[in-house]
Design an enzyme around this catalytic site. Structure first.
Site, short mmCIF file in Angstrom:
data_model
loop_
_atom_site.label_atom_id
_atom_site.label_comp_id
_atom_site.label_asym_id
_atom_site.label_seq_id
_atom_site.Cartn_x
_atom_site.Cartn_y
_atom_site.Cartn_z
N CYS A 79 40.36 52.67 40.15
CA CYS A 79 39.33 52.65 41.19
C CYS A 79 39.71 53.64 42.32
O CYS A 79 39.65 54.84 42.11
CB CYS A 79 39.09 51.23 41.69
SG CYS A 79 37.53 51.05 42.58
N HIS A 169 38.79 47.78 37.61
CA HIS A 169 40.00 47.04 38.00
C HIS A 169 40.56 46.26 36.81
O HIS A 169 40.24 45.09 36.62
CB HIS A 169 39.66 46.05 39.12
CG HIS A 169 39.38 46.69 40.43
ND1 HIS A 169 40.35 46.84 41.40
CD2 HIS A 169 38.26 47.23 40.94
CE1 HIS A 169 39.82 47.45 42.45
NE2 HIS A 169 38.55 47.70 42.20
N GLU A 171 43.42 45.03 36.44
CA GLU A 171 44.34 43.97 36.87
C GLU A 171 43.63 42.65 37.20
O GLU A 171 44.28 41.62 37.35
CB GLU A 171 45.15 44.45 38.09
CG GLU A 171 44.42 44.44 39.43
CD GLU A 171 43.41 45.56 39.65
OE1 GLU A 171 42.83 45.60 40.74
OE2 GLU A 171 43.19 46.37 38.73
#
Length: 195
Positions: A79, A169, A171
């Site tokens: 990002c 994202h 994660e």
């Protein structure tokens, strides 16, 4: 065992470290420039790219990040991190500027337009639950850049040598495939440096 740093100026640092550790590598938060020399690879997390740039400048990280790249160590931008890696940005000056891509900020809309999409990511997963939050996208990619994934015709993940970047994202999901892919990149790079 490889050690992977997460630039801990802003963004989802803890989540990235958790993902790195789930892949069997050591994850550490990088808060000081000198800590960069202790890691084999670096994740530039999501967050707000303008704020991150201010903090990079405030804590004198820019030269060290460019040096890290010049040493051939892998870097993964997610990002806002993708924006930091790009050589070209639509409407503004580049930041670290090491990956041969042109990136446009906030190209999927504002925070309220956040969404999740299942992506096929080449060499990573046939179906990956990608979370897009005020996401950028790759408008153009150089000849050496391998496009790993697209969403609605827009490039959202790519790799160029030691650099990996994505618009979303990874994660924020329980799937660690993309982080595992980066861990392998780091292992390969470290093995080459030891030769």
């Amino acid at each position: 065992m490889v050690k992977i740093g997460v630039l801990a100026l802003q963004g989802a640092v803890r989540e990235h470290i958790r993902s790195v550790e789930a892949c069997g590598a050591v994850g550490v938060a990088i808060k000081k420039v000198e800590e960069l020399k202790d890691v084999d690879g670096l994740i530039l997390p999501g967050g707000e790219s303008t704020a991150m740039r201010r903090l990079i400048d405030k804590y004198s990280f820019m030269d060290a990040l460019k040096e890290f790249a010049a040493e051939g160590k892998p870097m993964f931008g997610t990002c806002a991190g993708l924006i930091l890696l790009a050589k070209n940005l639509v409407g503004q000056e580049p930041h670290i500027g090491v990956m041969d891509i042109t990136v446009e900020r906030n190209s999927f809309g504002r925070q309220v337009d956040s969404f999740e999409a299942d992506l096929a990511i080449k060499g990573v997963a046939d179906s990956f639950p990608a979370v897009f939050i005020r996401a950028p996208h790759i408008v153009e990619a150089g000849d050496e850049v391998e496009i790993l994934s697209k969403h609605n015709g827009r490039i959202v993940a790519a790799r160029e040598g030691q650099y990996l970047g994505c618009s979303f994202h990874p994660e924020l999901t329980e799937q660690h495939h993309l982080t595992a892919y980066f861990v392998e990149m780091v292992k390969e790079a470290k093995a080459k440096q030891l030769v």
